[in-house]
Motif scaffolding. Structure first.
Motif, PDB file in Angstrom:
ATOM      1  N   LEU A  33      96.163  52.860  99.692  1.00 28.25           N
ATOM      2  CA  LEU A  33      96.382  54.301  99.653  1.00 28.25           C
ATOM      3  C   LEU A  33      95.441  54.952 100.652  1.00 28.25           C
ATOM      4  N   ILE A  34      95.973  55.868 101.429  1.00 28.14           N
ATOM      5  CA  ILE A  34      95.188  56.554 102.454  1.00 28.14           C
ATOM      6  C   ILE A  34      95.220  58.052 102.154  1.00 28.14           C
ATOM      7  N   CYS A  35      94.050  58.644 102.037  1.00 26.33           N
ATOM      8  CA  CYS A  35      93.928  60.090 101.796  1.00 26.33           C
ATOM      9  C   CYS A  35      93.683  60.785 103.121  1.00 26.33           C
ATOM     10  N   LEU A  36      94.508  61.779 103.410  1.00 22.07           N
ATOM     11  CA  LEU A  36      94.375  62.533 104.651  1.00 22.07           C
ATOM     12  C   LEU A  36      94.871  63.947 104.431  1.00 22.07           C
ATOM     13  N   PRO A  37      94.594  64.849 105.352  1.00 19.85           N
ATOM     14  CA  PRO A  37      95.045  66.228 105.172  1.00 19.85           C
ATOM     15  C   PRO A  37      96.567  66.299 105.051  1.00 19.85           C
ATOM     16  N   ALA A  38      97.053  67.193 104.207  1.00 23.34           N
ATOM     17  CA  ALA A  38      98.495  67.359 104.027  1.00 23.34           C
ATOM     18  C   ALA A  38      99.182  67.657 105.360  1.00 23.34           C
ATOM     19  N   SER A  39      98.483  68.362 106.225  1.00 24.40           N
ATOM     20  CA  SER A  39      99.066  68.723 107.525  1.00 24.40           C
ATOM     21  C   SER A  39      99.259  67.516 108.437  1.00 24.40           C
ATOM     22  N   ALA A  40      98.656  66.386 108.107  1.00 29.74           N
ATOM     23  CA  ALA A  40      98.746  65.184 108.944  1.00 29.74           C
ATOM     24  C   ALA A  40      99.715  64.139 108.394  1.00 29.74           C
ATOM     25  N   VAL A  41     100.347  64.425 107.258  1.00 34.07           N
ATOM     26  CA  VAL A  41     101.210  63.425 106.611  1.00 34.07           C
ATOM     27  C   VAL A  41     102.341  62.971 107.525  1.00 34.07           C
ATOM     28  N   ASN A  42     103.088  63.888 108.095  1.00 32.79           N
ATOM     29  CA  ASN A  42     104.229  63.495 108.941  1.00 32.79           C
ATOM     30  C   ASN A  42     103.783  62.696 110.150  1.00 32.79           C
ATOM     31  N   GLN A  43     102.697  63.101 110.774  1.00 35.21           N
ATOM     32  CA  GLN A  43     102.164  62.362 111.923  1.00 35.21           C
ATOM     33  C   GLN A  43     101.738  60.958 111.505  1.00 35.21           C
ATOM     34  N   ALA A  44     101.055  60.843 110.374  1.00 37.34           N
ATOM     35  CA  ALA A  44     100.598  59.538 109.893  1.00 37.34           C
ATOM     36  C   ALA A  44     101.781  58.636 109.575  1.00 37.34           C
ATOM     37  N   LEU A  45     102.780  59.174 108.883  1.00 38.54           N
ATOM     38  CA  LEU A  45     103.954  58.361 108.553  1.00 38.54           C
ATOM     39  C   LEU A  45     104.678  57.901 109.811  1.00 38.54           C
ATOM     40  N   ALA A  46     104.826  58.780 110.783  1.00 40.73           N
ATOM     41  CA  ALA A  46     105.492  58.407 112.033  1.00 40.73           C
ATOM     42  C   ALA A  46     104.724  57.292 112.748  1.00 40.73           C
ATOM     43  N   LEU A  47     103.419  57.417 112.805  1.00 41.70           N
ATOM     44  CA  LEU A  47     102.591  56.399 113.458  1.00 41.70           C
ATOM     45  C   LEU A  47     102.708  55.059 112.730  1.00 41.70           C
ATOM     46  N   LEU A  48     102.578  55.085 111.411  1.00 39.71           N
ATOM     47  CA  LEU A  48     102.639  53.850 110.636  1.00 39.71           C
ATOM     48  C   LEU A  48     104.013  53.198 110.733  1.00 39.71           C
ATOM     49  N   LEU A  49     105.060  53.992 110.674  1.00 43.05           N
ATOM     50  CA  LEU A  49     106.411  53.438 110.799  1.00 43.05           C
ATOM     51  C   LEU A  49     106.631  52.849 112.186  1.00 43.05           C
ATOM     52  N   ALA A  50     106.087  53.502 113.231  1.00 45.56           N
ATOM     53  CA  ALA A  50     106.197  52.983 114.598  1.00 45.56           C
ATOM     54  C   ALA A  50     105.466  51.646 114.739  1.00 45.56           C
ATOM     55  N   LEU A  51     104.456  51.426 113.922  1.00 47.18           N
ATOM     56  CA  LEU A  51     103.717  50.158 113.938  1.00 47.18           C
ATOM     57  C   LEU A  51     104.400  49.084 113.091  1.00 47.18           C
ATOM     58  N   GLY A  52     105.542  49.426 112.504  1.00 47.11           N
ATOM     59  CA  GLY A  52     106.269  48.453 111.703  1.00 47.11           C
ATOM     60  C   GLY A  52     105.860  48.399 110.244  1.00 47.11           C
ATOM     61  N   GLU A  53     105.060  49.372 109.826  1.00 51.17           N
ATOM     62  CA  GLU A  53     104.610  49.415 108.435  1.00 51.17           C
ATOM     63  C   GLU A  53     105.664  50.053 107.548  1.00 51.17           C
ATOM     64  N   THR A  54     105.668  49.652 106.295  1.00 52.77           N
ATOM     65  CA  THR A  54     106.424  50.370 105.275  1.00 52.77           C
ATOM     66  C   THR A  54     105.433  51.333 104.646  1.00 52.77           C
ATOM     67  N   ALA A  55     105.644  52.612 104.861  1.00 52.97           N
ATOM     68  CA  ALA A  55     104.693  53.636 104.411  1.00 52.97           C
ATOM     69  C   ALA A  55     105.468  54.804 103.817  1.00 52.97           C
ATOM     70  N   TRP A  56     104.846  55.485 102.884  1.00 58.64           N
ATOM     71  CA  TRP A  56     105.486  56.628 102.241  1.00 58.64           C
ATOM     72  C   TRP A  56     104.428  57.557 101.664  1.00 58.64           C
ATOM     73  N   LEU A  57     104.843  58.789 101.400  1.00 60.08           N
ATOM     74  CA  LEU A  57     103.975  59.760 100.730  1.00 60.08           C
ATOM     75  C   LEU A  57     104.027  59.441  99.239  1.00 60.08           C
ATOM     76  N   ALA A  58     102.914  58.977  98.688  1.00 63.12           N
ATOM     77  CA  ALA A  58     102.868  58.534  97.289  1.00 63.12           C
ATOM     78  C   ALA A  58     102.375  59.619  96.349  1.00 63.12           C
ATOM     79  N   GLY A  59     101.760  60.653  96.876  1.00 61.16           N
ATOM     80  CA  GLY A  59     101.242  61.694  96.000  1.00 61.16           C
ATOM     81  C   GLY A  59     100.292  62.605  96.733  1.00 61.16           C
ATOM     82  N   GLU A  60      99.349  63.152  95.966  1.00 61.42           N
ATOM     83  CA  GLU A  60      98.401  64.098  96.545  1.00 61.42           C
ATOM     84  C   GLU A  60      97.085  64.059  95.772  1.00 61.42           C
ATOM     85  N   ILE A  61      96.067  64.631  96.392  1.00 67.21           N
ATOM     86  CA  ILE A  61      94.774  64.810  95.740  1.00 67.21           C
ATOM     87  C   ILE A  61      94.705  66.274  95.313  1.00 67.21           C
ATOM     88  N   ALA A  62      94.312  66.503  94.077  1.00 68.88           N
ATOM     89  CA  ALA A  62      94.261  67.863  93.539  1.00 68.88           C
ATOM     90  C   ALA A  62      92.946  68.082  92.803  1.00 68.88           C
TER      91      ALA A  62
END
Length: 172
Positions: free
Chosen positions: A126-155
């Motif tokens: 699990l990787i915690c990062l700013p909500a504003s960076a989620v789409n960028q992170a997912l795109a990068l990870l998917l481009a690297l061949g990873e299976t990645a998804w938004l699993a939740g949030e920190i509150a």
């Protein structure tokens, strides 16, 4: 979340016990798989190493925390990286329980809470990062061949860090 390759090194005491009691055939195909991989090969899949994906992510995005889901599963590991007065809210509907975990859950009649405490349940990191960076992170990870998804949030929370689960796995 980044996908796990299987149980990794977690829960094998429970898995060994269940294999001894159940009489499961390790050479039999694992139900729910499309490639016909055997139960034995699935259980012995090497542990994923996430270093290349994480280093690429760290070079591009502000990462606040990383939890490797090891012993203690999804209940005990995320709080180790969270500050007091926070909680991780993990949506169980954000991914499908992989076949090996579904097999363990159903045939072993393992309660969902125990599954979450013992295994990574398919979410190996699990990787915690700013909500504003989620789409960028997912795109990068998917481009690297990873299976990645938004699993939740920190509150915000109260007291020691904790994990709260939304959704639930179907009961049999």
């Amino acid at each position: 979340a980044l996908a796990a390759s299987g149980p990794h090194a977690n829960g094998y005491s429970l898995i060994r016990q269940w294999l001894a009691v159940s009489g499961a055939e390790l050479a039999a195909p694992l139900p729910g798989t499309s490639d016909g991989r055997s139960l034995g090969k699935t259980l012995l899949a090497p542990t994923r190493i996430y270093v290349k994906a994480v280093l690429a992510l760290l070079n591009e995005i502000e990462v606040h925390g990383i939890a490797h889901i090891t012993g203690g599963g999804l209940i005990e590991n995320p709080p180790r990286i969270l500050p007091v007065d926070t909680r991780a809210i993990i949506d169980l509907d954000s991914w499908r329980l992989p076949p090996v975990f579904e097999w363990l859950r159903q045939t072993g009649r393992i309660a969902p809470r125990e599954m979450l405490r013992t295994f990574n349940c398919g979410a190996g990191l699990l990787i915690c990062l700013p909500a504003s960076a989620v789409n960028q992170a997912l795109a990068l990870l998917l481009a690297l061949g990873e299976t990645a998804w938004l699993a939740g949030e920190i509150a915000a929370g109260e007291g020691p860090p904790e994990v709260v689960f939304l959704g639930e796995w179907p009961d049999d």
